[in-house]
Design a protein around this motif. Structure first.
Motif, mmCIF file in Angstrom:
data_model
loop_
_atom_site.group_PDB
_atom_site.id
_atom_site.type_symbol
_atom_site.label_atom_id
_atom_site.label_comp_id
_atom_site.label_asym_id
_atom_site.label_seq_id
_atom_site.Cartn_x
_atom_site.Cartn_y
_atom_site.Cartn_z
ATOM 1 N N TYR A 26 0.830 -1.208 0.000
ATOM 2 C CA TYR A 26 0.000 0.000 0.000
ATOM 3 C C TYR A 26 0.863 1.255 0.000
ATOM 4 O O TYR A 26 0.501 2.262 -0.611
ATOM 5 C CB TYR A 26 -0.940 -0.025 1.201
ATOM 6 C CG TYR A 26 -1.738 -1.300 1.251
ATOM 7 C CD1 TYR A 26 -2.728 -1.549 0.305
ATOM 8 C CD2 TYR A 26 -1.486 -2.273 2.194
ATOM 9 C CE1 TYR A 26 -3.442 -2.722 0.325
ATOM 10 C CE2 TYR A 26 -2.206 -3.455 2.224
ATOM 11 C CZ TYR A 26 -3.187 -3.677 1.287
ATOM 12 O OH TYR A 26 -3.887 -4.848 1.305
ATOM 13 N N SER A 30 1.276 4.443 -2.656
ATOM 14 C CA SER A 30 1.269 5.857 -2.263
ATOM 15 C C SER A 30 2.606 6.522 -2.572
ATOM 16 O O SER A 30 2.658 7.719 -2.852
ATOM 17 C CB SER A 30 0.919 6.003 -0.783
ATOM 18 O OG SER A 30 1.890 5.405 0.030
ATOM 19 N N ILE A 50 0.766 13.472 1.886
ATOM 20 C CA ILE A 50 -0.053 12.701 0.949
ATOM 21 C C ILE A 50 0.392 11.243 0.936
ATOM 22 O O ILE A 50 -0.440 10.325 0.922
ATOM 23 C CB ILE A 50 -0.002 13.328 -0.460
ATOM 24 C CG1 ILE A 50 -0.751 14.658 -0.455
ATOM 25 C CG2 ILE A 50 -0.578 12.386 -1.501
ATOM 26 C CD1 ILE A 50 -0.605 15.473 -1.695
ATOM 27 N N LEU A 54 -2.416 8.606 2.188
ATOM 28 C CA LEU A 54 -2.870 7.657 1.170
ATOM 29 C C LEU A 54 -2.460 6.229 1.529
ATOM 30 O O LEU A 54 -3.259 5.299 1.395
ATOM 31 C CB LEU A 54 -2.325 8.038 -0.201
ATOM 32 C CG LEU A 54 -2.782 7.182 -1.371
ATOM 33 C CD1 LEU A 54 -4.297 7.233 -1.521
ATOM 34 C CD2 LEU A 54 -2.098 7.630 -2.649
ATOM 35 N N LEU A 58 -5.246 3.369 2.206
ATOM 36 C CA LEU A 58 -5.291 2.132 1.421
ATOM 37 C C LEU A 58 -5.119 0.902 2.303
ATOM 38 O O LEU A 58 -5.807 -0.107 2.122
ATOM 39 C CB LEU A 58 -4.203 2.151 0.339
ATOM 40 C CG LEU A 58 -4.402 3.122 -0.811
ATOM 41 C CD1 LEU A 58 -3.149 3.170 -1.676
ATOM 42 C CD2 LEU A 58 -5.602 2.729 -1.636
#
Length: 90
Positions: A26, A30, A50, A54, A58
């Motif tokens: 994940y 990202s 971010i 993210l 996820l």
């Protein structure tokens, strides 16, 4: 900054290959998003933010969905079993 994100993604790929517990996957995704963002946004803190948000999003959403679908079994083991199944050919 692009090279730093590329190194982070490559490091996470190596970690995922070693551990194979589907956690780093994940963050690989990202990291790729952060790498692409680094081409357009020069603010380092925003890229890291971010990346973290993210990756965690996820991780949480996908693991919850997988656990609902397969129950309390070990997710990595179930996925490995599915991938390693051999089909019969005629």
């Amino acid at each position: 900054m692009v090279y730093i994100w590329l190194c982070i993604v490559l490091l996470l790929i190596v970690v995922e290959m070693i551990t194979s517990n589907l956690i780093a996957f994940y963050f690989i995704l990202s990291g790729l998003v952060a790498l692409i963002l680094s081409l357009f946004i020069d603010i380092y803190y925003l890229q890291v933010l971010i990346f973290l948000i993210l990756g965690l999003f996820l991780l949480v959403k996908t693991r919850i969905k997988l656990q609902e679908k397969i129950g309390d079994k070990n997710i990595a083991k179930v996925i490995k079993d599915k991938i390693s199944k051999k089909g019969k050919t005629k």
